[in-house]
Design a protein around this motif. Structure first.
Motif, PDB file in Angstrom:
ATOM      1  N   CYS A 192     -45.721  -6.314  90.003  1.00  0.00           N
ATOM      2  CA  CYS A 192     -47.092  -6.815  89.995  1.00  0.00           C
ATOM      3  C   CYS A 192     -47.995  -5.669  89.530  1.00  0.00           C
ATOM      4  CB  CYS A 192     -47.493  -7.298  91.394  1.00  0.00           C
ATOM      5  SG  CYS A 192     -49.064  -8.161  91.451  1.00  0.00           S
ATOM      6  N   PRO A 193     -47.824  -5.225  88.288  1.00  0.00           N
ATOM      7  CA  PRO A 193     -48.546  -4.038  87.816  1.00  0.00           C
ATOM      8  C   PRO A 193     -50.007  -4.328  87.518  1.00  0.00           C
ATOM      9  CG  PRO A 193     -47.278  -4.984  86.024  1.00  0.00           C
ATOM     10  CD  PRO A 193     -46.946  -5.794  87.257  1.00  0.00           C
ATOM     11  N   SER A 194     -50.812  -3.263  87.558  1.00  0.00           N
ATOM     12  CA  SER A 194     -52.221  -3.377  87.166  1.00  0.00           C
ATOM     13  C   SER A 194     -52.289  -3.535  85.650  1.00  0.00           C
ATOM     14  CB  SER A 194     -52.987  -2.128  87.603  1.00  0.00           C
ATOM     15  OG  SER A 194     -52.488  -0.991  86.913  1.00  0.00           O
ATOM     16  N   ILE A 195     -53.445  -3.949  85.149  1.00  0.00           N
ATOM     17  CA  ILE A 195     -53.590  -4.159  83.712  1.00  0.00           C
ATOM     18  C   ILE A 195     -53.439  -2.837  82.952  1.00  0.00           C
ATOM     19  CG2 ILE A 195     -56.113  -4.009  83.814  1.00  0.00           C
ATOM     20  CD1 ILE A 195     -53.951  -6.180  81.417  1.00  0.00           C
ATOM     21  N   GLU A 196     -53.940  -1.734  83.536  1.00  0.00           N
ATOM     22  CA  GLU A 196     -53.778  -0.451  82.842  1.00  0.00           C
ATOM     23  C   GLU A 196     -52.314  -0.015  82.811  1.00  0.00           C
ATOM     24  OE1 GLU A 196     -56.088   0.703  86.717  1.00  0.00           O
ATOM     25  OE2 GLU A 196     -55.918  -1.013  85.380  1.00  0.00           O
ATOM     26  N   ASP A 197     -51.568  -0.376  83.852  1.00  0.00           N
ATOM     27  CA  ASP A 197     -50.138  -0.087  83.893  1.00  0.00           C
ATOM     28  C   ASP A 197     -49.411  -0.877  82.807  1.00  0.00           C
ATOM     29  OD1 ASP A 197     -48.361   1.567  85.077  1.00  0.00           O
ATOM     30  OD2 ASP A 197     -47.824   0.224  86.718  1.00  0.00           O
ATOM     31  N   LYS A 198     -49.798  -2.129  82.606  1.00  0.00           N
ATOM     32  CA  LYS A 198     -49.181  -2.963  81.571  1.00  0.00           C
ATOM     33  C   LYS A 198     -49.414  -2.368  80.185  1.00  0.00           C
ATOM     34  CE  LYS A 198     -49.846  -7.394  83.984  1.00  0.00           C
ATOM     35  NZ  LYS A 198     -50.526  -8.711  83.886  1.00  0.00           N
ATOM     36  N   ILE A 199     -50.651  -1.921  79.947  1.00  0.00           N
ATOM     37  CA  ILE A 199     -50.997  -1.388  78.624  1.00  0.00           C
ATOM     38  C   ILE A 199     -50.185  -0.134  78.320  1.00  0.00           C
ATOM     39  CG2 ILE A 199     -52.851  -0.498  77.167  1.00  0.00           C
ATOM     40  CD1 ILE A 199     -52.973  -3.532  77.970  1.00  0.00           C
ATOM     41  N   VAL A 200     -49.996   0.708  79.332  1.00  0.00           N
ATOM     42  CA  VAL A 200     -49.244   1.956  79.139  1.00  0.00           C
ATOM     43  C   VAL A 200     -47.751   1.686  78.985  1.00  0.00           C
ATOM     44  CG1 VAL A 200     -48.563   4.111  80.261  1.00  0.00           C
ATOM     45  CG2 VAL A 200     -50.948   3.375  80.327  1.00  0.00           C
ATOM     46  N   LYS A 201     -47.210   0.789  79.795  1.00  0.00           N
ATOM     47  CA  LYS A 201     -45.760   0.560  79.797  1.00  0.00           C
ATOM     48  C   LYS A 201     -45.294  -0.389  78.700  1.00  0.00           C
ATOM     49  CE  LYS A 201     -45.004   1.574  84.693  1.00  0.00           C
ATOM     50  NZ  LYS A 201     -44.575   1.062  86.012  1.00  0.00           N
ATOM     51  N   PHE A 202     -46.192  -1.234  78.213  1.00  0.00           N
ATOM     52  CA  PHE A 202     -45.809  -2.190  77.170  1.00  0.00           C
ATOM     53  C   PHE A 202     -46.769  -2.089  75.977  1.00  0.00           C
ATOM     54  CE2 PHE A 202     -44.892  -4.044  81.371  1.00  0.00           C
ATOM     55  CZ  PHE A 202     -43.492  -4.086  81.299  1.00  0.00           C
ATOM     56  N   PRO A 203     -46.740  -0.945  75.289  1.00  0.00           N
ATOM     57  CA  PRO A 203     -47.694  -0.728  74.184  1.00  0.00           C
ATOM     58  C   PRO A 203     -47.467  -1.667  72.997  1.00  0.00           C
ATOM     59  CG  PRO A 203     -46.034   0.997  74.243  1.00  0.00           C
ATOM     60  CD  PRO A 203     -45.834   0.193  75.475  1.00  0.00           C
ATOM     61  N   ASP A 204     -46.282  -2.293  72.917  1.00  0.00           N
ATOM     62  CA  ASP A 204     -45.976  -3.185  71.801  1.00  0.00           C
ATOM     63  C   ASP A 204     -46.606  -4.566  71.970  1.00  0.00           C
ATOM     64  OD1 ASP A 204     -44.152  -3.290  74.009  1.00  0.00           O
ATOM     65  OD2 ASP A 204     -42.945  -4.740  72.879  1.00  0.00           O
ATOM     66  N   LYS A 205     -47.093  -4.878  73.166  1.00  0.00           N
ATOM     67  CA  LYS A 205     -47.689  -6.187  73.409  1.00  0.00           C
ATOM     68  C   LYS A 205     -49.167  -6.162  73.016  1.00  0.00           C
ATOM     69  CE  LYS A 205     -43.911  -7.714  75.402  1.00  0.00           C
ATOM     70  NZ  LYS A 205     -43.066  -8.756  74.776  1.00  0.00           N
ATOM     71  N   ASN A 206     -49.555  -7.126  72.163  1.00  0.00           N
ATOM     72  CA  ASN A 206     -50.966  -7.138  71.735  1.00  0.00           C
ATOM     73  C   ASN A 206     -51.839  -8.044  72.584  1.00  0.00           C
ATOM     74  OD1 ASN A 206     -50.152  -9.643  70.898  1.00  0.00           O
ATOM     75  ND2 ASN A 206     -50.225  -9.183  68.711  1.00  0.00           N
ATOM     76  N   GLY A 221     -56.487 -13.583  87.563  1.00  0.00           N
ATOM     77  CA  GLY A 221     -55.071 -13.253  87.716  1.00  0.00           C
ATOM     78  C   GLY A 221     -54.497 -12.557  86.497  1.00  0.00           C
ATOM     79  N   GLY A 222     -53.761 -11.473  86.726  1.00  0.00           N
ATOM     80  CA  GLY A 222     -53.150 -10.720  85.636  1.00  0.00           C
ATOM     81  C   GLY A 222     -53.939  -9.506  85.215  1.00  0.00           C
ATOM     82  N   MET A 223     -55.116  -9.273  85.834  1.00  0.00           N
ATOM     83  CA  MET A 223     -55.941  -8.124  85.452  1.00  0.00           C
ATOM     84  C   MET A 223     -56.386  -7.320  86.671  1.00  0.00           C
ATOM     85  SD  MET A 223     -58.271  -9.311  82.203  1.00  0.00           S
ATOM     86  CE  MET A 223     -58.717  -7.607  81.830  1.00  0.00           C
ATOM     87  N   SER A 224     -55.451  -7.099  87.609  1.00  0.00           N
ATOM     88  CA  SER A 224     -55.786  -6.197  88.714  1.00  0.00           C
ATOM     89  C   SER A 224     -55.987  -4.799  88.141  1.00  0.00           C
ATOM     90  CB  SER A 224     -54.684  -6.197  89.768  1.00  0.00           C
ATOM     91  OG  SER A 224     -53.510  -5.602  89.265  1.00  0.00           O
ATOM     92  N   SER A 225     -56.864  -4.016  88.772  1.00  0.00           N
ATOM     93  CA  SER A 225     -57.233  -2.730  88.177  1.00  0.00           C
ATOM     94  C   SER A 225     -57.865  -1.820  89.217  1.00  0.00           C
ATOM     95  CB  SER A 225     -58.215  -2.961  87.022  1.00  0.00           C
ATOM     96  OG  SER A 225     -58.632  -1.739  86.456  1.00  0.00           O
ATOM     97  N   SER A 226     -57.824  -0.530  88.919  1.00  0.00           N
ATOM     98  CA  SER A 226     -58.565   0.443  89.726  1.00  0.00           C
ATOM     99  C   SER A 226     -59.477   1.281  88.825  1.00  0.00           C
ATOM    100  CB  SER A 226     -57.597   1.357  90.487  1.00  0.00           C
ATOM    101  OG  SER A 226     -56.730   2.040  89.585  1.00  0.00           O
TER     102      SER A 226
END
Length: 681
Positions: free
Chosen positions: A279-293, A312-317
């Protein structure tokens, strides 16, 4: 100074989803129970996504209800939208999910708690546990009041030394700005309990009136409503449902996050706790999955009488100013106003390997725990643990053995076994892939698996238990009726029933009819070896066992020796927790060392160790001259691989499988029909 002193049978610390189930179970089993909460507003609170169920989590809620818990009944009363997930897959992974009115869910659960005999709900912060000679004696609150009890259940959730963080802002509060519990951790440490620091997070809540829904895809609920509770019917709970909405992040969203990633506490080092991988944060998703646009964003209502919408899908700190830019870059949210900021929350929890399978601490007699305090994540996982902790605390006072569910019995068994035997390094989330027996642990048969256990524990009424017995008898009678009916021309019979060969082949691939018939033909008393052997052969359970393997199985039953061999083969696979026939074939005496069977799986290459039992030795002793080549000749899995590679594999199944099965294993077509129409309906 005179302080208040009271006595109870069982004390529950925390009134979240785990605490509610624990307290209700203990009280319903006849014990005077008090449940403490830091705030009456936090009873059954949903501080993150306001929904119950979902993939594998729906299974947990169904099992909680089958055992006599409250979560399923409560969500049936307070849902806004209901949806069955994974309907394109097999019924074993169908999972019910309901969007909840979070305020009404809390109010409804508070009413249930308040109206339950033997249960007292009390606002107050517990600061100490009282232990003498390794036994729990009670708790002490911040006011100095002492409450004595024979058993204590800790279900503190995310409140222990909680800290909410976004950007450079750090508040020592619990979720939703509620008071944190800042003293209990030190007391636990003083009694030798090992603590750790975990982290989770939640997205912003935005004003519904500032959203442009025309740029989003509307997500409707199911027309047919399936209740969570086995005590409810569709007509009892059906209502007009409220839609959710789907949109996506954009490349602009990702650029905003990348430009400000250094300001995220998650990457700046300000956050110490370990977050949930699944259940990653949105910034975690961007860093870990850079190929996803782009990433999915679900806009979901928080309640029927509020304008707050969950993103939903954009948890963040990320900092507040970045959150505004980020959300405004999402289609439909260009003018959205934030009602509550997104934030991350750190909290103290325990290493659950300090617990027995009953959820009682190994070193402190009478002290139990459940929920996120045990290192899990999610409302459903918490409720399941709370229920089992409450039941076992009560059974301890009854001087009865604890109820410990096996991994083959329930998802709850998998959840607790993983927590107490595997050192969890991150918040644990239940998934269908964690359950080895998931093909048998369907959500729709949870009552058949667990309601008897709930009845024996005292949580299921006589009326409900009697209905279960009637249901079981109806299934048994139908099976007997089908065994006595012989149908000759199966094609005309299928046509008469309105089914096609294609439909039957779909169900045959789940192999239920195959191993039911094989169990009968080979006179094997236990179905589990067959279930394990037949359903594990390929990457997806939808694939059929090979034609050649079926032919070989039919040949095995022709002689008494071969019947015994077939039984032993399946039982050995069962005893070794699903060892493949090919791996069994390659075993040598040198694989048995120091009381363990040690081997390296041919497909995985991973070395595995299994305790060597006398029952396994008895099987091996019956075949002193049997070598691997002979066994490989009997069961060759390469035939299955070549069959899968055929271009017209599906058509091959439709045209050939039924005829061959009916000839080789004498499967009664009526039994096949029963499997298709009843077991997998």
């Amino acid at each position: 100074m005179n302080n208040l002193e009271e006595k109870y049978d069982i004390i529950v610390v925390g009134a979240g989803h785990a605490g509610c189930e624990a307290a209700l179970a203990a009280a319903r089993m006849g014990f005077e129970t008090i449940c403490f909460t830091v705030s009456m507003d936090s009873v059954a609170l949903m501080p993150c996504n306001p929904n119950i169920g979902g993939s594998s989590k729906g299974h947990l809620v169904k099992e909680i209800d089958a055992l006599g818990g409250e979560m399923g009944k409560n969500i049936d009363k307070t849902y806004l939208q209901s949806k069955m997930l994974n309907k394109s897959k097999g019924p074993a992974v169908h999972s019910l999910r309901a969007q909840a009115d979070k305020k009404m869910y809390s109010i409804s659960m508070t009413q249930v708690m308040g109206n339950t005999p033997n249960l007292t709900l009390r606002q107050g912060e517990v600061t100490e546990i009282l232990v003498e000679d390794g036994k729990i004696k009670g708790v002490k609150t911040y006011s100095g009041a002492v409450y004595y009890a024979k058993a204590v259940v800790l279900t503190t959730g995310t409140y222990l030394k909680a800290r909410c963080i976004y950007g450079e802002v750090s508040n020592h509060t619990g979720p939703n700005g509620l008071q944190a519990a800042n003293y209990l951790t030190d007391s636990l440490k003083s009694h030798g309990i090992s603590m750790r620091r975990f982290k989770t997070g939640t997205p912003a809540r935005i004003d519904k009136n500032t959203i442009d829904f025309s740029k989003m895809a509307e997500q409707f609920g199911d027309e047919r409503i399936v209740p969570f509770s086995f005590t409810n019917k569709e007509e009892d709970i059906k209502r007009d449902q409220i839609s959710c909405w789907l949109t996506y992040t954009t490349e602009e969203t990702h650029e905003i996050i990348k430009e400000n990633i250094h300001r995220s506490p998650l990457f700046s080092g300000a956050i110490e706790g370990t977050g949930p991988r699944y259940c990653p944060s949105i910034e975690d998703k961007i860093v870990k999955f850079p190929d996803k646009n782009r990433h999915q964003v679900f806009i979901e209502p928080e309640g029927e009488y509020t304008n707050e919408m969950y993103v939903g899908g954009m948890s963040s700190s990320l900092p507040e100013d970045v959150q505004y830019k980020m959300y405004h870059s999402v289609p439909g949210l260009e003018n959205a106003k934030i009602v509550r900021n997104a934030y991350a929350i750190e909290y103290d929890c325990i290493d659950a390997t300090q617990l027995k399978a009953s959820l009682e601490f190994k070193e402190i007699d009478g002290l139990f725990s459940g929920g996120q305090f045990n290192g899990s994540s999610g409302y459903e996982e918490a409720a399941a643990q709370g229920l089992m902790a409450g039941i076992n605390a009560a059974r301890k006072l009854q001087e009865k053995d604890p109820i410990i569910l096996d991994r083959s019995q329930a998802y709850i068994g998998v959840l607790i076994d993983d927590l107490v035997t595997k050192e969890t390094q991150e918040p644990y989330r239940m998934m269908t892939s964690r359950a080895e027996y998931r093909l048998l642990l369907r959500q729709d048969n949870a009552d058949l698996r667990l309601t008897k256990i709930g009845y024996e524990a005292g949580l299921i009424s006589q009326e409900r238990y009697d209905k279960l017995l009637v249901k079981e008898q109806q299934i048994e009678d139908e099976m007997k009726r089908l065994e006595d009916i012989n149908v000759g021309a199966y094609e005309s019979y299928l046509k008469h029933q309105g089914l096609t060969l294609n439909t039957i082949s779909f169900y045959m691939r789940r192999l239920r009819a195959i191993y039911n018939s094989a169990v009968k033909e080979l006179e094997i008393p236990d179905r589990k070896p067959f279930a394990a052997a037949f359903t594990r052969t390929t990457k997806t359970s939808k694939r059929a066992i090979s034609q050649k393997a079926i032919r070989q199985l039919a040949q095995l039953k022709l002689e008494t020796y071969n019947q015994q061999f077939a039984r032993d083969l399946f039982l050995f696979s069962y005893y070794t927790r699903g060892m493949s026939f090919v791996d069994i074939a390659c075993l040598e005496k040198s694989n048995i060392r120091n009381g363990y069977l040690i081997y390296k799986g041919r497909k995985t290459g991973q070395e595995l160790r299994i305790a060597w039992r006398q029952s396994m030795q008895d099987i091996v002793d019956r075949y002193p001259s049997l070598d691997g080549k002979h066994l490989l000749g009997i069961l060759d899995n390469h035939a299955e691989k070549s069959l899968r590679q055929q271009r017209h594999y599906r058509q091959c199944l439709i045209n050939k499988t039924l005829k061959k099965l009916s000839k080789l294993i004498d499967i009664d077509i009526t039994l096949t029909m029963y499997v298709a129409r009843h077991s997998w309906a």
